[in-house]
Design an enzyme around this catalytic site. Structure first.
Site, PDB file in Angstrom:
ATOM      1  N   HIS A  15       0.795  -1.184  -0.070  1.00  0.00           N
ATOM      2  CA  HIS A  15       0.497   0.582  -0.265  1.00  0.00           C
ATOM      3  C   HIS A  15       0.714   1.184  -0.016  1.00  0.00           C
ATOM      4  O   HIS A  15       2.491   1.507   0.713  1.00  0.00           O
ATOM      5  CB  HIS A  15      -1.120   0.393   1.259  1.00  0.00           C
ATOM      6  CG  HIS A  15      -1.918   1.247   1.007  1.00  0.00           C
ATOM      7  ND1 HIS A  15      -1.683   1.970   1.687  1.00  0.00           N
ATOM      8  CD2 HIS A  15      -3.337   0.844   0.905  1.00  0.00           C
ATOM      9  CE1 HIS A  15      -2.555   3.401   1.594  1.00  0.00           C
ATOM     10  NE2 HIS A  15      -3.793   2.283   0.894  1.00  0.00           N
ATOM     11  N   ASP A  17       0.941   4.234   0.856  1.00  0.00           N
ATOM     12  CA  ASP A  17       1.260   5.256   2.702  1.00  0.00           C
ATOM     13  C   ASP A  17       2.674   3.367   3.363  1.00  0.00           C
ATOM     14  O   ASP A  17       2.890   4.753   4.044  1.00  0.00           O
ATOM     15  CB  ASP A  17       0.076   5.017   3.361  1.00  0.00           C
ATOM     16  CG  ASP A  17      -1.088   5.793   3.145  1.00  0.00           C
ATOM     17  OD1 ASP A  17      -0.633   6.968   1.783  1.00  0.00           O
ATOM     18  OD2 ASP A  17      -1.600   5.623   3.502  1.00  0.00           O
ATOM     19  N   LYS A  18       1.766   2.374   3.084  1.00  0.00           N
ATOM     20  CA  LYS A  18       3.056   1.608   3.941  1.00  0.00           C
ATOM     21  C   LYS A  18       4.735   1.313   3.421  1.00  0.00           C
ATOM     22  O   LYS A  18       5.889   1.136   3.870  1.00  0.00           O
ATOM     23  CB  LYS A  18       2.757   0.178   3.917  1.00  0.00           C
ATOM     24  CG  LYS A  18       1.707  -0.257   5.495  1.00  0.00           C
ATOM     25  CD  LYS A  18       2.313   0.128   6.236  1.00  0.00           C
ATOM     26  CE  LYS A  18       1.012   0.476   7.814  1.00  0.00           C
ATOM     27  NZ  LYS A  18       2.301   1.426   8.939  1.00  0.00           N
ATOM     28  N   GLU A  43      10.416  11.858   6.938  1.00  0.00           N
ATOM     29  CA  GLU A  43       9.161  11.864   6.102  1.00  0.00           C
ATOM     30  C   GLU A  43       9.442  11.145   4.988  1.00  0.00           C
ATOM     31  O   GLU A  43      10.170  11.479   4.354  1.00  0.00           O
ATOM     32  CB  GLU A  43       8.194  12.430   6.788  1.00  0.00           C
ATOM     33  CG  GLU A  43       8.198  13.876   8.162  1.00  0.00           C
ATOM     34  CD  GLU A  43       7.302  12.428   8.737  1.00  0.00           C
ATOM     35  OE1 GLU A  43       6.657  11.743   8.504  1.00  0.00           O
ATOM     36  OE2 GLU A  43       7.429  12.916  10.170  1.00  0.00           O
ATOM     37  N   GLU A  56      14.044  15.565   9.704  1.00  0.00           N
ATOM     38  CA  GLU A  56      15.896  15.880   9.951  1.00  0.00           C
ATOM     39  C   GLU A  56      16.348  14.797  10.462  1.00  0.00           C
ATOM     40  O   GLU A  56      15.500  14.015  11.102  1.00  0.00           O
ATOM     41  CB  GLU A  56      15.181  16.761  11.221  1.00  0.00           C
ATOM     42  CG  GLU A  56      14.786  18.569  10.927  1.00  0.00           C
ATOM     43  CD  GLU A  56      13.062  17.885  10.514  1.00  0.00           C
ATOM     44  OE1 GLU A  56      12.338  18.811   9.494  1.00  0.00           O
ATOM     45  OE2 GLU A  56      12.195  17.542  11.338  1.00  0.00           O
ATOM     46  N   LYS A 168      -5.647  -3.905   0.580  1.00  0.00           N
ATOM     47  CA  LYS A 168      -6.953  -3.640   1.694  1.00  0.00           C
ATOM     48  C   LYS A 168      -6.933  -4.673   2.178  1.00  0.00           C
ATOM     49  O   LYS A 168      -7.417  -5.756   1.200  1.00  0.00           O
ATOM     50  CB  LYS A 168      -6.727  -2.575   1.967  1.00  0.00           C
ATOM     51  CG  LYS A 168      -6.818  -1.271   1.077  1.00  0.00           C
ATOM     52  CD  LYS A 168      -7.552  -0.519   0.813  1.00  0.00           C
ATOM     53  CE  LYS A 168      -7.299   0.312   1.881  1.00  0.00           C
ATOM     54  NZ  LYS A 168      -8.121   1.345   1.930  1.00  0.00           N
ATOM     55  N   PHE A 233      -9.171  -4.037  -9.853  1.00  0.00           N
ATOM     56  CA  PHE A 233      -8.326  -3.080  -9.623  1.00  0.00           C
ATOM     57  C   PHE A 233      -6.852  -3.082  -9.687  1.00  0.00           C
ATOM     58  O   PHE A 233      -5.831  -3.526  -9.348  1.00  0.00           O
ATOM     59  CB  PHE A 233      -8.247  -3.992  -7.796  1.00  0.00           C
ATOM     60  CG  PHE A 233      -7.341  -2.247  -6.685  1.00  0.00           C
ATOM     61  CD1 PHE A 233      -6.248  -1.864  -7.109  1.00  0.00           C
ATOM     62  CD2 PHE A 233      -7.686  -3.650  -5.394  1.00  0.00           C
ATOM     63  CE1 PHE A 233      -5.763  -0.803  -6.383  1.00  0.00           C
ATOM     64  CE2 PHE A 233      -6.300  -2.488  -4.703  1.00  0.00           C
ATOM     65  CZ  PHE A 233      -6.052  -1.399  -5.094  1.00  0.00           C
ATOM     66  N   ASP A 241      -2.314   5.901  -6.400  1.00  0.00           N
ATOM     67  CA  ASP A 241      -2.607   6.878  -5.060  1.00  0.00           C
ATOM     68  C   ASP A 241      -1.089   7.561  -4.982  1.00  0.00           C
ATOM     69  O   ASP A 241       0.081   6.619  -4.214  1.00  0.00           O
ATOM     70  CB  ASP A 241      -3.208   6.405  -3.766  1.00  0.00           C
ATOM     71  CG  ASP A 241      -4.099   7.137  -2.883  1.00  0.00           C
ATOM     72  OD1 ASP A 241      -3.955   8.210  -2.977  1.00  0.00           O
ATOM     73  OD2 ASP A 241      -4.229   6.417  -1.562  1.00  0.00           O
ATOM     74  N   ALA A 242      -0.885   8.490  -4.226  1.00  0.00           N
ATOM     75  CA  ALA A 242      -0.139   8.829  -3.538  1.00  0.00           C
ATOM     76  C   ALA A 242       0.312   8.183  -2.019  1.00  0.00           C
ATOM     77  O   ALA A 242      -0.408   8.137  -1.355  1.00  0.00           O
ATOM     78  CB  ALA A 242       0.083  10.842  -3.567  1.00  0.00           C
ATOM     79  N   ARG A 247      -0.005   7.498   7.867  1.00  0.00           N
ATOM     80  CA  ARG A 247      -1.673   7.953   7.599  1.00  0.00           C
ATOM     81  C   ARG A 247      -2.033   6.894   8.089  1.00  0.00           C
ATOM     82  O   ARG A 247      -3.326   6.973   7.652  1.00  0.00           O
ATOM     83  CB  ARG A 247      -1.881   8.342   6.112  1.00  0.00           C
ATOM     84  CG  ARG A 247      -1.480  10.037   5.773  1.00  0.00           C
ATOM     85  CD  ARG A 247      -2.243  10.097   4.989  1.00  0.00           C
ATOM     86  NE  ARG A 247      -1.606   9.570   3.289  1.00  0.00           N
ATOM     87  CZ  ARG A 247      -2.005  10.163   2.431  1.00  0.00           C
ATOM     88  NH1 ARG A 247      -3.300  11.002   1.845  1.00  0.00           N
ATOM     89  NH2 ARG A 247      -2.065   8.813   1.216  1.00  0.00           N
ATOM     90  N   LYS A 248      -1.380   5.791   8.684  1.00  0.00           N
ATOM     91  CA  LYS A 248      -2.527   4.461   8.562  1.00  0.00           C
ATOM     92  C   LYS A 248      -2.061   4.092  10.532  1.00  0.00           C
ATOM     93  O   LYS A 248      -1.896   2.916  10.962  1.00  0.00           O
ATOM     94  CB  LYS A 248      -1.756   3.621   7.956  1.00  0.00           C
ATOM     95  CG  LYS A 248      -1.605   3.243   6.587  1.00  0.00           C
ATOM     96  CD  LYS A 248      -3.724   3.220   6.502  1.00  0.00           C
ATOM     97  CE  LYS A 248      -3.849   3.458   4.834  1.00  0.00           C
ATOM     98  NZ  LYS A 248      -3.753   5.003   4.556  1.00  0.00           N
ATOM     99  N   LYS A 268      10.704   8.071  13.230  1.00  0.00           N
ATOM    100  CA  LYS A 268      11.438   8.672  14.516  1.00  0.00           C
ATOM    101  C   LYS A 268      12.136   7.719  15.327  1.00  0.00           C
ATOM    102  O   LYS A 268      11.314   6.523  15.534  1.00  0.00           O
ATOM    103  CB  LYS A 268       9.767   8.820  15.472  1.00  0.00           C
ATOM    104  CG  LYS A 268       8.912   9.872  14.465  1.00  0.00           C
ATOM    105  CD  LYS A 268       7.629  10.566  15.199  1.00  0.00           C
ATOM    106  CE  LYS A 268       6.809  11.596  14.482  1.00  0.00           C
ATOM    107  NZ  LYS A 268       5.113  11.628  14.916  1.00  0.00           N
ATOM    108  N   LYS A 272      11.888  10.377  20.386  1.00  0.00           N
ATOM    109  CA  LYS A 272      10.290  11.209  20.123  1.00  0.00           C
ATOM    110  C   LYS A 272       9.424  10.083  20.906  1.00  0.00           C
ATOM    111  O   LYS A 272       9.189   8.788  20.231  1.00  0.00           O
ATOM    112  CB  LYS A 272       9.907  10.523  19.133  1.00  0.00           C
ATOM    113  CG  LYS A 272      10.561  11.724  17.867  1.00  0.00           C
ATOM    114  CD  LYS A 272      12.196  11.826  17.739  1.00  0.00           C
ATOM    115  CE  LYS A 272      12.913  12.521  16.399  1.00  0.00           C
ATOM    116  NZ  LYS A 272      14.209  12.861  16.278  1.00  0.00           N
ATOM    117  N   ASP A 274       5.921   9.637  21.070  1.00  0.00           N
ATOM    118  CA  ASP A 274       4.840   9.840  19.963  1.00  0.00           C
ATOM    119  C   ASP A 274       5.057   8.297  19.847  1.00  0.00           C
ATOM    120  O   ASP A 274       4.085   8.220  19.334  1.00  0.00           O
ATOM    121  CB  ASP A 274       4.516  10.436  19.246  1.00  0.00           C
ATOM    122  CG  ASP A 274       5.669  11.187  18.928  1.00  0.00           C
ATOM    123  OD1 ASP A 274       6.611  11.217  18.902  1.00  0.00           O
ATOM    124  OD2 ASP A 274       5.383  12.238  17.864  1.00  0.00           O
TER     125      ASP A 274
END
Length: 384
Positions: A15, A17-18, A43, A56, A168, A233, A241-242, A247-248, A268, A272, A274
């Protein structure tokens, strides 16, 4: 008897995003392998024919980024433009700079127990007794279907050669009195070649993906199955898709069962919170369920940037606790130290373990240190 349906989704490693999450964590692993005290916030964005890195990095490591990026894409399975993306030829733009000194001065305070949090925010961890992994059943089944879909593709199971990397899955589970009793609906969408008919694709997905994963004793008599419900598909991956890192986050955690503080994980370093404090909150929650202090448990930690000690700690057991929630919360500091420097040390997070987290969930897999429960007896003792 109270009934409800709960649904969770997963995606395959292909995918878009993955793809980005895996690239970001591959870069992190390469850096932290050479410099355990690095600061990384990487990123990634992908679209047709190119990859963009931004963020960074402060480190003493010397790495060559393009080969890392290209190998990650090839390993996922994007090796030819015919399937919409090619790790060998895609363009690559990198804009990685040093971490802000304003952030660094709050984190690097010398002594391990004085290391400040790399950001403010709230982090959640969750555990339950629905599965052996102490994860909600819907997200575990969705991940297992996604992994199986990728396995069938990568290993060409029974000669299958028409499944492509993007895919998916989604699973809806029937709950009775907050206990999972049956799978109500399964949805699978997979990128594929034009050579296969939809009927053939559905037949293969049922036989080779769904049947090995969904236990027969959990199948509702009227279990619904949707395979590529929109039809063909053919345009998938970054061509269709970008993709963006982070995003997941619901797929990465508990499939929507339990809250999320909003911070993404991939790319990260463990300073960090988070990322690392979410791992530690899961670590604490899993101990609580393993110790049979609750059937379901959510732990919230919150931090102020540059401050070592969490500003708050909350435990909720949703009425399933054998002890009062506040009593459990009061016992936690006697067993667990959630200051960033200490939790990083306890979980041994300054090492290249992150790319393997970047697909199929960060929780519910024994390979990760935050999934271990060595302090169960100590936690029980702290409550007596």
């Amino acid at each position: 008897m109270a009934q409800s349906l709960f649904t969770s989704e997963s995606v395959t490693e292909g995918h878009p995003d993955k793809v980005c999450d895996q690239i970001s964590d591959a870069v992190l692993d390469a850096v932290i392998a050479q410099d355990e005290n690095c600061r990384v916030a990487c990123e990634t964005m992908v679209k047709t024919g190119y990859v963009i890195l931004a963020g960074e990095i402060s480190t003493t490591a010397t790495i060559n980024i393009p080969p890392i990026v290209r190998k990650t894409i090839r390993d996922i399975g994007y090796v030819h433009s015919d399937i919409g993306f090619d790790g060998n030829t895609c363009g690559l733009l990198s804009s990685l700079e040093e971490q802000s000194p304003d952030i660094r001065q709050g984190v690097d305070k010398g002594e391990m127990n004085q290391q400040g949090a790399g950001d403010q925010g709230m982090m959640f961890g969750y555990a339950c007794n629905e599965t052996p992994e102490m994860m909600p059943l819907p997200i575990m089944l969705a991940h297992q279907l996604s992994k199986r879909l990728a396995q069938v593709r990568k290993e060409s199971v029974e000669g299958i050669d028409f499944i492509y990397p993007d895919g998916k899955t989604q699973v809806s589970v029937l709950y009775e009195n907050d206990k999972p009793v049956a799978v109500d609906t399964v949805v699978i969408s997979t990128h594929h070649s034009a050579s296969v008919t939809q009927d053939k694709l559905a037949e293969v997905i049922r036989a080779l993906v769904i049947d090995p994963i969904i236990p027969k004793n959990l199948r509702s008599p009227k279990m619904k199955i949707h395979i590529n419900p929109t039809g063909a598909f053919l345009l998938g991956g970054p061509y269709g898709d970008a993709g963006l890192t982070g995003r997941k986050i619901i797929i990465d955690t508990y499939g929507g069962m339990g809250r999320h503080g909003g911070g993404a994980f991939s790319g990260k370093d463990p300073s960090k919170v988070d990322r690392s404090a979410c791992y530690y909150a899961r670590y604490i929650a899993k101990h609580i369920v393993m110790a049979q202090l609750a059937q379901r448990c959510e732990v919230q930690l919150a931090y102020a940037i540059g401050v070592a000690k969490p500003v708050s700690l909350l435990v909720q057991t949703f009425g399933t606790g054998s002890k009062d929630d506040q009593a459990i919360a009061d016992a936690i500091p006697h067993v667990f130290d959630a200051c960033p420097g200490n939790l990083i040390e306890e979980l041994n997070l300054r090492r290249p373990i992150y790319q393997q987290t970047a697909a199929y969930g960060h929780f519910g897999r024994d390979a990760f240190p935050w999934e271990q429960t060595p302090h169960t007896e100590k936690l029980k003792a702290a409550l007596h």
